[in-house]
Design an enzyme around this catalytic site. Structure first.
Site, short mmCIF file in Angstrom:
data_model
loop_
_atom_site.label_atom_id
_atom_site.label_comp_id
_atom_site.label_asym_id
_atom_site.label_seq_id
_atom_site.Cartn_x
_atom_site.Cartn_y
_atom_site.Cartn_z
N GLU A 1 53.27 17.20 -12.76
CA GLU A 1 53.20 16.22 -13.84
C GLU A 1 53.40 16.93 -15.17
OE1 GLU A 1 50.00 13.46 -13.93
OE2 GLU A 1 50.25 12.85 -11.85
N HIS B 1 53.35 10.34 -19.91
CA HIS B 1 53.32 11.39 -18.90
C HIS B 1 54.16 11.03 -17.70
CE1 HIS B 1 49.73 9.20 -17.50
NE2 HIS B 1 49.84 9.83 -16.35
N HIS C 1 54.69 11.02 -13.53
CA HIS C 1 54.17 11.09 -12.17
C HIS C 1 55.35 11.41 -11.26
CE1 HIS C 1 50.36 8.31 -12.59
NE2 HIS C 1 50.30 9.38 -13.36
N ASP D 1 43.77 8.29 -16.07
CA ASP D 1 44.73 7.82 -17.08
C ASP D 1 44.11 6.70 -17.91
OD1 ASP D 1 46.64 9.54 -16.06
OD2 ASP D 1 47.65 7.99 -14.86
ZN LIG Z 1 48.75 9.73 -14.54
#
Ligand SMILES: [Zn+2]
Length: 164
Positions: free
Chosen positions: A37, A100, A102, A113
């Site tokens: 990530e 972000h 994934h 999150d």
């Molecule tokens: Zn996440």
């Protein structure tokens, strides 16, 4: 904004727009981090009606960030001076939220999150009562899968739908 992607909530209360140059920058960060990530902060401004967040820049992961295949902890190093320089631009830019990545085809916000966004929405330090969260997924085709959420302070997250 000449080209890019746009989203809105069904009630029209929230919207977001991102320039294609910002998407390109995000793509670069994702490419160099995969299969882990990664993420960063989103900055820009709200339009005159204050309903659409215009994302003008996305940072990469600050150097004190850490990440694995299913988690990302964004650091803070060097962010403050960068944000300060954006504040003094002709079009004043400020913190709008987080993005972000994934590395999975189906994007679901994790409990972490959501909690992180609730903390940001509540924090006077960020001064952002309606922060955005963009989560990019793994996709073979462009444009990349992305889910966009607004986390209004003290209430449930609202997911925005892409305007095509
Ligand atoms: Zn996440």
């Amino acid at each position: 904004m000449k080209s890019g992607r746009r989203w809105t909530s069904t009630d029209g209360r929230f919207g977001a727009a991102i320039a294609s140059a910002v998407c390109d920058a995000v793509e670069e960060h994702i490419r160099s981090a995969h299969p882990n990530e990664t993420g960063g902060v989103l900055v820009g401004w709200y339009d005159d009606a204050l309903s659409v967040a215009i994302i003008a820049e996305a940072s990469g992961p600050p150097p004190d960030s850490s990440a694995g295949r299913t988690w990302f902890r964004r650091g803070t190093k060097h962010l403050a001076p960068w944000m300060k320089s954006l504040w003094s631009k002709p079009t004043r830019q400020y913190y709008l939220g987080e993005w972000h990545y994934h590395p999975a085809p189906h994007v679901e916000p994790s409990r972490d999150d959501v909690e992180q966004m609730e903390e940001i929405a509540a924090s006077p330090k960020y001064g952002c009562p309606e922060p955005l969260m963009l989560i990019f997924g793994k996709s073979k085709r462009a444009p990349r899968t992305v889910r966009v959420f607004v986390h209004p302070r003290g209430s449930e997250a609202v997911e925005l739908a892409e305007i095509r």
